[in-house]
Design an enzyme around this catalytic site. Structure first.
Site, short mmCIF file in Angstrom:
data_model
loop_
_atom_site.label_atom_id
_atom_site.label_comp_id
_atom_site.label_asym_id
_atom_site.label_seq_id
_atom_site.Cartn_x
_atom_site.Cartn_y
_atom_site.Cartn_z
N VAL A 61 1.10 -33.80 -13.49
CA VAL A 61 0.89 -34.49 -14.95
C VAL A 61 -0.81 -33.66 -15.64
CG1 VAL A 61 2.22 -35.73 -15.26
CG2 VAL A 61 0.43 -36.82 -14.72
N TYR A 62 -1.63 -33.15 -14.53
CA TYR A 62 -2.55 -33.10 -14.51
C TYR A 62 -2.66 -31.37 -15.46
CZ TYR A 62 -4.64 -37.13 -11.94
OH TYR A 62 -5.17 -38.18 -11.46
N SER A 63 -3.04 -31.54 -16.76
CA SER A 63 -2.72 -30.51 -17.49
C SER A 63 -1.87 -29.75 -17.35
CB SER A 63 -3.71 -29.31 -16.91
OG SER A 63 -5.22 -29.89 -16.98
#
Length: 352
Positions: A61-63
């Site tokens: 889910v990071y960026s």
């Protein structure tokens, strides 16, 4: 750089882990946390590896997946031998708009690992972590799905992030009873200004021999040295992530007490406050690796320098006193009972 045994496994990881939440940016909170582009990300990865860091942590889910993509591309562009790096990522958060594009179900985990492997350009993930607790999916379903991934060779070890002690124990019991791959680590928030983990999670980790990866070791920048009672209003906020993304929540007055004490030690040693905060964590026996995220190489270098600091007993006692958790039930009752029993045993021994 020292290397520590990862829980009860035979794996060794560096005491600092490179966090990649600053890679990619994009909209929403990710742009506030960091928006490093590929060349900048590669400089950080290269510097981390040169310093002896062999551990990199990211998440799907990071960026919105871009962090994984940039991490994988950095490893490829830098021609890093696969056996030289331990790559960790996570699954759980929302990766799409459909009902099943989130959570810890078999459905989402199986889709998630394929997508992460593709973005990372890897044939396996060293540590695959469940990024949060899913109250809808039975824990047994999650544990079985992760075991399947281990058996298939897509994943080497499995871990968890942001779970309560009772939830982890339930999963460990299921894994042991049914002969499945168990969680080998917890990724959790822990700082000198936020020691809640010590109430139940830390004793559980030590009892069950799980590794601990610490996220946000500077409390979202609050312990960086830019903040404190001495700082004039608005001075620290310029360019600071904490100004626009006030997370994780912290008891500010207690944090300021910690910062005052750490500043005293930092000035005496001619090091940064951030280095003292990281060094304190590295002195805690429950900690395996501290995740250091950075936007600049100089910032990463400052974090790396913390590994050389050895706090003495007097310094640790000062920091422990100023950061001590308030007494809470059942902790105070357990301490009272334990102390009474120890006293009885000691007296019995003396009489004998």
């Amino acid at each position: 750089m020292q290397y520590r045994k990862f829980g009860r496994t035979g794996l060794f990881v560096s005491e600092l882990c490179l966090g990649t939440m600053t890679f990619g940016g994009a909209s929403g909170i990710w742009g506030q946390i960091g928006n490093l582009q590929q060349a900048e990300a590669e400089r950080l990865v290269g510097r981390a590896l040169d310093a002896g860091i062999n551990f990199i942590d990211t998440a799907d889910v990071y960026s919105e997946g871009l962090s994984e993509t940039m991490t994988g591309q950095a490893l490829k562009n830098l021609k890093v031998p696969r056996e030289n790096v331990v790559v960790a990522t996570k699954v759980f958060g929302e990766t799409g708009k459909t009902p099943n594009a989130a959570g810890a179900s078999r459905y989402h985990i199986m889709d998630g690992v394929k997508a992460s492997l593709k973005r990372l350009q890897l044939d396996h993930i060293d540590l695959y972590q469940i990024h949060g607790f899913d109250p809808v999916t039975p824990i047994e379903e999650t544990v079985r799905a992760l075991d399947n991934l281990v058996q298939q060779g897509h994943v080497r070890y499995v871990g968890v992030s942001n779970w309560a002690a009772w939830q982890i124990m339930k999963a460990l019991g299921i894994a042991e009873r049914q002969g499945l791959a168990r969680f080998e680590s917890l990724q959790a928030y822990y700082t000198i200004a936020g020691r809640d983990l010590e109430r139940e999670l830390a004793p559980m980790l030590q009892s069950e021999n799980l590794g601990l990866m610490v996220w946000s070791p500077l409390a979202g920048g609050l312990l960086s040295g830019k903040y404190g009672r001495h700082v004039e209003a608005g001075e620290a906020e310029k360019g600071s992530r904490r100004a626009s993304f006030d997370f994780p929540p912290v008891n500010v007055e207690r944090a300021y007490d910690c910062i005052d004490a750490m500043r005293q030690l930092a000035e005496a040693r001619k090091v940064s406050v951030a280095q003292i905060a990281l060094a304190w964590l590295l002195h805690q026996p429950v900690v395996t690796s501290v995740i250091a995220g950075a936007k600049r190489v100089a910032q990463l270098d400052d974090n790396i320098a913390a590994t050389a600091i050895r706090l003495d007993a007097e310094e640790l006692a000062l920091l422990d006193k100023v950061s001590a958790l308030p007494s809470e039930y059942p902790g105070w009752m357990l301490e009272r009972q334990g102390g009474a029993r120890a006293k009885r045993l000691a007296e019995s021994g003396q009489r004998g």
